[in-house]
Design an enzyme around this catalytic site. Structure first.
Site, PDB file in Angstrom:
ATOM      1  N   LYS A   1      96.617  49.356  20.575  1.00  0.00           N
ATOM      2  CA  LYS A   1      96.825  48.957  22.063  1.00  0.00           C
ATOM      3  C   LYS A   1      98.230  48.221  22.175  1.00  0.00           C
ATOM      4  O   LYS A   1      98.667  47.411  21.509  1.00  0.00           O
ATOM      5  CB  LYS A   1      95.796  47.540  22.068  1.00  0.00           C
TER       6      LYS A   1
ATOM      7  N   ASN B   1      93.379  54.148  35.891  1.00  0.00           N
ATOM      8  CA  ASN B   1      93.248  52.818  35.208  1.00  0.00           C
ATOM      9  C   ASN B   1      94.373  52.106  35.741  1.00  0.00           C
ATOM     10  O   ASN B   1      95.690  52.416  36.169  1.00  0.00           O
ATOM     11  CB  ASN B   1      93.116  52.889  33.481  1.00  0.00           C
TER      12      ASN B   1
ATOM     13  N   CYS C   1     104.598  52.594  31.448  1.00  0.00           N
ATOM     14  CA  CYS C   1     103.577  52.121  31.919  1.00  0.00           C
ATOM     15  C   CYS C   1     103.270  52.080  33.394  1.00  0.00           C
ATOM     16  O   CYS C   1     104.268  51.189  34.142  1.00  0.00           O
ATOM     17  CB  CYS C   1     102.956  50.619  31.594  1.00  0.00           C
TER      18      CYS C   1
ATOM     19  N   ASN D   1     102.623  59.710  29.472  1.00  0.00           N
ATOM     20  CA  ASN D   1     101.821  58.539  29.752  1.00  0.00           C
ATOM     21  C   ASN D   1     100.959  59.080  31.078  1.00  0.00           C
ATOM     22  O   ASN D   1     100.982  60.128  31.651  1.00  0.00           O
ATOM     23  CB  ASN D   1     102.576  57.601  30.471  1.00  0.00           C
ATOM     24  N   THR D   2     100.027  58.141  31.663  1.00  0.00           N
ATOM     25  CA  THR D   2      99.486  58.576  32.928  1.00  0.00           C
ATOM     26  C   THR D   2     100.137  58.928  33.952  1.00  0.00           C
ATOM     27  O   THR D   2     101.542  58.443  34.168  1.00  0.00           O
ATOM     28  CB  THR D   2      98.440  57.487  33.342  1.00  0.00           C
TER      29      THR D   2
END
Lengths: 242, 301
Positions: free
Chosen positions: B45, B69, B131, B193-194
């Site tokens: 994490k 998310n 992020c 990443n997203t």
């Protein structure tokens, strides 16, 4: 875990009764939930366990979106992939000899399993069930069949006492409380029953349902908690009700 | 037994399958489902200098073929990770760990890297400059080549383990960021990443996520991720860990044919806790079907 559907019938316009067979060995407490995989939907749907036996499972769910709508089309004989035994569930030991179980609408189903566990533990639960109107009432006869008294409130007064569940509290005697339902109801109960041991089952939008994604975190008195893992049931004093 | 092993900057993994950061916690939740030692590695994490609660809920929204998310880097902070989480993890997994590090300043990345690089089981530092769910940090470093290079140089200066920069897909040209990281000394890259996304609740007429926007992951982003891995591995010579929607053994092989040396599995863990071990079991079967003897023979197409 593969389960097979034996029954899927409506109880009201929006609430359905799904019965399945399969290995329920992972379920250890009432108030736990399962994650249902549905074809065509990426995320599983978390549904509380209403009641269970060694090889049988009962889920009572409300149609709230496209996923639960799709569930109404499931047929007896269909297979369903479930993750079971999720969440902490209700600890009957926290509750006294005369617990009051309060369910608001579709918060009621997990309280049936809890009621059965409390009866097995020699306790005498009573139920307070709140609905909007008479046509939405469900599951109350299942409690009565166990010999448990049920007080019903409806917002429009079409059945039972007119008003909210909190309006019925003054007439009831109880030494502890377990509740599941909309957050405003839980907050109102918490304000009304200060000092009584109380367990509240929360709802939160979840990703995984088993503690990996941190999607359902809340702040509690003892730090961050995952509704799916440390919950969904929390002691009243743990919750930050602001 | 087929040889599934791969090597990342001198670190050998027994297979290329790595649970992706943010979908696997510190492994505890999955240890009840299977023996974590089946895994090639674990990217744990995302860790920041201080403990973070993250964003308000709802943090999750469903999408066709995936999910959004907006968790926002909830984690217990680097000190707690080192004192509590890593010792607990060591009991479950004895292989090499990937430490995923996030920050809101260059100093924070450096402090976390300084502490985590000393951990014996940590073999790779994965620096998350991508992020999408936090302001003033995270993705801000990953969308500008100069800022990405600055973080890379600063972390490299204190790291004794290979440094992999985790890149954002939310950029016009990911190869420009990738080259900037390589020139600044990165040992490897992780991508993607997203993808920044959004859903609206039609009944409430409001965004589903409390934070309005969130990161899209799941099978829907696999073609985008594959394309970016292919572009980046064509533009740099450092190794790339490929990720983004990987859900099957065939996806793993496809990602490696796009140029990835190893593969991370993210959202799939959340809908099927057995996703990684299932992929690892199927991998040799798919390799047989495709006439692949060793994963090391797969090269960028």
């Amino acid at each position: 875990m593969r389960f097979e559907i034996t029954e899927n019938e409506p109880l009201t316009d929006a609430v359905w009764d799904l019965r399945l067979t399969g290995d329920t060995g992972a379920i250890t407490r009432p108030g736990q939930f399962v994650q249902v995989a549905l074809p065509g939907f990426y995320l599983r749907r978390p549904i509380s366990v209403c009641a269970w036996g060694p090889a049988s499972l009962r889920l009572v769910y409300k149609v709230l979106g496209q996923g639960t709508e799709a569930m109404t089309h499931l047929q007896p004989g269909d297979a369903l992939d479930l993750l079971t035994g999720l969440g902490n569930g209700f600890d009957p030991a926290v509750l006294g000899d005369s617990p009051l179980l309060v369910g608001g609408g579709v918060g009621l189903p997990p309280l049936l399993g809890l009621a059965e566990a409390l009866l097995r533990a020699g306790k005498t639960p009573q139920v307070l069930a709140g609905f909007n109107r008479a046509e939405e009432v469900f599951l109350t006869e299942d409690f009565r069949a166990l010999g448990i008294p049920v007080v019903i409130t409806t917002l429009d007064g079409s059945l039972g006492l007119k008003g909210l569940v909190t309006d019925a509290l003054p007439s009831l005697r109880f030494d502890s409380l377990a509740a599941c339902g909309p957050l405003p109801m839980l907050k109102a109960l918490h304000r009304a029953v200060q000092g009584v041991p109380a367990l509240y089952s929360l709802e939160e939008r979840m990703g995984c349902g088993f503690g990996a994604c941190m999607g359902c975190s809340i702040e509690t008195a003892s730090g961050p908690a995952r509704v799916c893992r440390e919950g969904p049931v929390f002691r009243g004093e743990e919750l930050m009700w602001a | 037994m087929k040889d599934l092993s791969v090597t990342l900057s001198g670190v050998t993994l027994k297979n290329p399958v790595i649970p992706a950061s943010g979908t696997f916690g510190f492994g505890q939740e999955f240890a009840g489902w299977y023996d974590l030692n089946l895994l090639g590695s674990i990217s744990f994490k995302g860790t920041t200098g201080e403990a973070r609660f993250g964003n308000p809920t709802p943090r999750i929204a469903e999408c066709p073929a995936g999910m959004l998310n907006s968790v926002g880097l909830q984690n217990p902070g680097v000190d707690h990770v080192i004192s509590e989480e890593l010792p607990a993890m060591r009991k479950l997994f004895s292989g090499p760990l990937i430490a995923n590090i996030s920050g809101f300043s260059v100093d924070e990345y450096v402090r976390c890297a300084q502490l985590l690089t000393r951990e014996e089981q940590v073999e790779i530092l994965e620096i998350n400059i991508s992020c999408p769910n936090v302001r003033h940090g995270g993705m801000a470093f990953g969308t500008d080549p100069a800022a990405a290079a600055e973080v890379t140089r600063a972390v490299k200066a204190v790291a004794t383990k290979p440094v992999y920069m985790k890149l954002s897909p939310n950029v016009t040209d990911i190869t420009a960021i990738a080259r900037a990281c390589e020139e600044a000394g990165a040992d490897g890259l992780s991508l993607i990443n997203t993808l920044l996304g959004m859903r609206i609740d039609l009944n409430r007429r409001k965004p589903v996520l409390a934070n309005v926007m969130g990161g899209y992951s799941g099978p829907g982003i696999f073609p985008v991720a594959l394309r970016m891995v292919y572009q980046v591995t064509g533009a740099v010579s450092i190794p790339v860990i490929g990720m983004g929607g990987v859900s099957t053994a065939r996806d793993v092989i496809e990602m490696m044919m796009a140029g990835a040396k190893a593969v991370q599995v993210g959202a799939a863990n959340l809908v099927d806790p057995m996703a990684c071990p299932n992929i690892i079991v199927r991998l040799p079967e798919e390799m047989d079907r495709l006439g692949i003897h060793s994963l090391r023979e797969i090269t960028r197409v």
